[in-house]
Design an enzyme around this catalytic site. Structure first.
Site, PDB file in Angstrom:
ATOM      1  N   LYS A  22       0.998  -1.317   0.167  1.00 41.18           N
ATOM      2  CA  LYS A  22      -0.126   0.126   0.121  1.00 41.18           C
ATOM      3  C   LYS A  22       0.990   1.283  -0.025  1.00 41.18           C
ATOM      4  O   LYS A  22       0.772   2.290  -0.712  1.00 41.18           O
ATOM      5  CB  LYS A  22      -1.013  -0.079   1.334  1.00 41.18           C
ATOM      6  CG  LYS A  22      -1.685   1.250   1.366  1.00 41.18           C
ATOM      7  CD  LYS A  22      -2.432   1.528   2.685  1.00 41.18           C
ATOM      8  CE  LYS A  22      -1.346   1.932   3.785  1.00 41.18           C
ATOM      9  NZ  LYS A  22      -1.677   3.070   4.491  1.00 41.18           N
ATOM     10  N   ASN A  23       1.810   1.198   1.056  1.00 42.31           N
ATOM     11  CA  ASN A  23       2.576   2.527   0.955  1.00 42.31           C
ATOM     12  C   ASN A  23       3.742   2.965  -0.197  1.00 42.31           C
ATOM     13  O   ASN A  23       4.262   3.749  -0.226  1.00 42.31           O
ATOM     14  CB  ASN A  23       3.524   2.595   2.202  1.00 42.31           C
ATOM     15  CG  ASN A  23       2.576   2.396   3.519  1.00 42.31           C
ATOM     16  OD1 ASN A  23       1.440   3.194   3.497  1.00 42.31           O
ATOM     17  ND2 ASN A  23       3.195   2.034   4.716  1.00 42.31           N
ATOM     18  N   ARG A  92      -3.368  10.401   4.810  1.00 42.84           N
ATOM     19  CA  ARG A  92      -2.186  11.334   4.861  1.00 42.84           C
ATOM     20  C   ARG A  92      -1.614  11.499   3.647  1.00 42.84           C
ATOM     21  O   ARG A  92      -1.058  12.278   3.151  1.00 42.84           O
ATOM     22  CB  ARG A  92      -0.971  10.763   5.813  1.00 42.84           C
ATOM     23  CG  ARG A  92       0.157  11.916   6.324  1.00 42.84           C
ATOM     24  CD  ARG A  92      -0.569  12.957   6.911  1.00 42.84           C
ATOM     25  NE  ARG A  92       0.423  13.983   7.402  1.00 42.84           N
ATOM     26  CZ  ARG A  92       0.311  15.202   7.989  1.00 42.84           C
ATOM     27  NH1 ARG A  92      -0.894  15.504   8.144  1.00 42.84           N
ATOM     28  NH2 ARG A  92       1.277  15.819   8.258  1.00 42.84           N
ATOM     29  N   CYS A 116      -4.570   8.426   9.980  1.00 39.61           N
ATOM     30  CA  CYS A 116      -4.730   7.942  11.356  1.00 39.61           C
ATOM     31  C   CYS A 116      -3.981   9.038  12.348  1.00 39.61           C
ATOM     32  O   CYS A 116      -3.344   9.908  12.037  1.00 39.61           O
ATOM     33  CB  CYS A 116      -3.712   6.735  11.415  1.00 39.61           C
ATOM     34  SG  CYS A 116      -4.622   5.312  10.980  1.00 39.61           S
ATOM     35  N   ARG A 121       2.956  14.777  12.779  1.00 42.68           N
ATOM     36  CA  ARG A 121       3.194  14.224  11.279  1.00 42.68           C
ATOM     37  C   ARG A 121       2.972  15.547  10.423  1.00 42.68           C
ATOM     38  O   ARG A 121       2.228  15.425   9.401  1.00 42.68           O
ATOM     39  CB  ARG A 121       2.308  13.294  10.585  1.00 42.68           C
ATOM     40  CG  ARG A 121       2.540  11.687  11.325  1.00 42.68           C
ATOM     41  CD  ARG A 121       2.304  10.531  10.412  1.00 42.68           C
ATOM     42  NE  ARG A 121       1.021  10.452  10.258  1.00 42.68           N
ATOM     43  CZ  ARG A 121       0.540   9.388   9.667  1.00 42.68           C
ATOM     44  NH1 ARG A 121       1.087   8.456   9.115  1.00 42.68           N
ATOM     45  NH2 ARG A 121      -0.826   9.211   9.646  1.00 42.68           N
ATOM     46  N   ASP A 305       5.312   0.672  11.928  1.00 44.74           N
ATOM     47  CA  ASP A 305       4.131   0.030  11.501  1.00 44.74           C
ATOM     48  C   ASP A 305       3.913  -1.168  11.907  1.00 44.74           C
ATOM     49  O   ASP A 305       2.878  -1.771  11.734  1.00 44.74           O
ATOM     50  CB  ASP A 305       3.953   0.091   9.849  1.00 44.74           C
ATOM     51  CG  ASP A 305       3.680   1.356   9.482  1.00 44.74           C
ATOM     52  OD1 ASP A 305       3.055   2.539  10.174  1.00 44.74           O
ATOM     53  OD2 ASP A 305       3.534   1.549   8.058  1.00 44.74           O
ATOM     54  N   ILE A 327       9.260   7.159  16.585  1.00 46.70           N
ATOM     55  CA  ILE A 327       8.637   7.643  15.194  1.00 46.70           C
ATOM     56  C   ILE A 327       7.525   8.635  15.616  1.00 46.70           C
ATOM     57  O   ILE A 327       7.416   9.766  15.038  1.00 46.70           O
ATOM     58  CB  ILE A 327       8.357   6.604  14.155  1.00 46.70           C
ATOM     59  CG1 ILE A 327       9.597   5.908  14.106  1.00 46.70           C
ATOM     60  CG2 ILE A 327       8.145   7.253  12.689  1.00 46.70           C
ATOM     61  CD1 ILE A 327      10.830   6.306  13.424  1.00 46.70           C
ATOM     62  N   ARG A 397      -8.299  -0.179   5.420  1.00 44.34           N
ATOM     63  CA  ARG A 397      -7.466   1.075   4.971  1.00 44.34           C
ATOM     64  C   ARG A 397      -5.971   0.207   4.357  1.00 44.34           C
ATOM     65  O   ARG A 397      -5.635   0.771   3.307  1.00 44.34           O
ATOM     66  CB  ARG A 397      -7.134   2.046   5.884  1.00 44.34           C
ATOM     67  CG  ARG A 397      -8.216   2.965   6.145  1.00 44.34           C
ATOM     68  CD  ARG A 397      -7.826   4.091   6.866  1.00 44.34           C
ATOM     69  NE  ARG A 397      -6.698   4.787   6.472  1.00 44.34           N
ATOM     70  CZ  ARG A 397      -5.374   5.162   7.018  1.00 44.34           C
ATOM     71  NH1 ARG A 397      -5.447   4.960   8.270  1.00 44.34           N
ATOM     72  NH2 ARG A 397      -4.556   5.884   6.299  1.00 44.34           N
TER      73      ARG A 397
END
Length: 418
Positions: A22-23, A92, A116, A121, A305, A327, A397
């Site tokens: 996904k990323n 995001r 989220c 961020r 993650d 993070i 998601r």
């Protein structure tokens, strides 16, 4: 809102096909806006974040054609339009269209993104990148406005931290800038490397992706291209965590060992056995779990993650495990819900101490974000009785058919539509 009902106590067996990342998919969809000729993306995961990003680019006039595992993005009729906030607030990554629109039209107006609630961020790193390349950037009324009247010009960009999103924005913007752009302190994640491969297939000239220094020669001479995305290392790590906490053995088809070195190092330290197969990786869960000492870091360190999923493992381990989150400041929102299942966890600032070895018992729990939601599913695999996970739209998601994949591996799980 859908729920997931899980009955714990079943060991896992079989094989799970790991979907595309996904990323990696999200910036590649955004990158299609750079070029006036078609881009074919294969291996896009069927998750709601990807569907939302496709809706965003369609708003700008992109023609999306899907045939099997192939998605073609034709941007020949691209127009400057406005995407409604209700769409961009969902994730995001919507900010990733800013640089491609600026390259294509010389100006862009994009709503501040959502996503989220796991930390601030801020978008300032994205804006500084565009400013360094010669754009005038401002924020007004909840919108980011960028203008490059004289065109973008290559520059040296020093990121204040190895942000994945800011690195991707810098790469995409630099493909449309005249001259050489040097990106220092760049993120090294596999998703960044995969974006570079996609941009290169499209006609960009990029060197150094996967290191802290990336060089890009612009402007690119765009051409029609096809790119096959990498498998999702977070999904693979999640299923590895699932078989570790529940026991049994799984083959993770398409997963890549080289993307998961830090993750598998921790898994092996708690007793999990891992070896390569012809199709991917095989994971065998131990009967007893040792505690872990885990600190999240930028790649190639342990990914944030997967922190929540590994905390679920620690609840079953014999002894105390320590977690340090470096993070995102709000990435322990799953802790109160794990406690509802019987977990013994103490939070101190950005650290969490998990005293494992105590039985987990099923209960109704509430997902607060994408990774927290899957953490609760994993805890439910090891809990006695029935666990009901609410707000599973968070799961959708980033995980393709999670309930079906787990059911095929022996988990008693069902989706309940409200």
């Amino acid at each position: 809102m859908d729920q997931l009902r899980i009955v714990g106590g079943n060991r896992l067996s079989g094989a799970v096909s790991i979907a595309g990342a996904k990323n990696a998919a999200l910036p590649q969809i955004a990158a299609s806006l750079l070029s006036p000729v078609p881009l074919e993306l294969t291996n896009l995961p069927r998750v709601s974040d990807v569907e939302n990003m496709l809706r965003i680019v369609q708003t700008y006039g992109v023609q999306v054609t899907r045939e099997g595992h192939s998605t073609t993005l034709d941007t020949a009729s691209l127009e400057v339009r406005e995407v409604d906030y209700d769409t961009v607030r969902r994730m995001r990554a919507s900010i990733l269209v800013l640089a491609p629109l600026l390259v294509r039209f010389g100006k862009a107006r994009v709503s501040l993104p959502g996503g989220c609630a796991i930390g601030a961020r801020p978008v300032d790193m994205h804006l500084k990148v565009l400013s360094a390349l010669g754009a005038d950037v401002s924020i007004d009324g909840g919108y980011i406005m960028a203008d490059a009247k004289g065109g973008l010009k290559g520059a040296r960009i020093v990121l204040q931290g190895p942000s994945v999103g800011a690195t991707e924005t810098a790469m995409m913007a630099a493909t449309g800038a005249s001259g050489e752009t040097e990106i220092l302190n760049a993120a090294r994640e596999p998703e960044v490397v995969d974006l570079a491969a996609c941009l290169s297939a499209m006609g960009a000239k990029i060197e150094g992706a996967g290191t802290h220094r990336i060089l890009i020669q612009g402007p690119a001479e765009w051409r029609a291209a096809s790119h096959h995305g990498i498998p999702d290392r977070v999904e693979a790590g999640t299923y590895a965590a699932a078989v570790t906490i529940a026991g049994g053995q799984l083959e993770l088809v398409n997963a890549r060992l080289e993307h998961l070195a830090s993750v598998f190092q921790v898994l092996e330290s708690v007793g999990t056995t891992i070896w390569p197969s012809d199709r991917g990786i095989v994971i065998s869960g131990p009967d007893k779990l040792a505690p872990m000492d885990l600190t999240t870091e930028p790649y190639p360190g342990f990914p944030t993650d997967l922190q929540a999923q590994f905390m679920a493992i620690a609840c079953r381990a014999e002894g105390a495990s320590l977690f340090r989150e470096t993070i995102f400041e709000n990435r322990f929102m799953h802790v109160p819900e794990l406690k509802r299942l019987g977990a013994d966890i103490t939070l101190t600032g950005s650290s969490a101490l998990v005293r494992g070895g105590k039985p987990l018992r099923g209960a109704p729990v509430m997902a607060t974000d994408l990774r927290a939601s899957v953490c609760l599913v994993l805890a439910g695999l090891a809990a006695e009785g029935e666990t009901i996970v609410n707000r599973v739209y968070h799961l959708d998601r980033g995980y393709e058919r999670l309930d079906r994949k787990l059911a095929q591996c022996g988990v008693e799980i069902e989706r309940i539509s409200q």
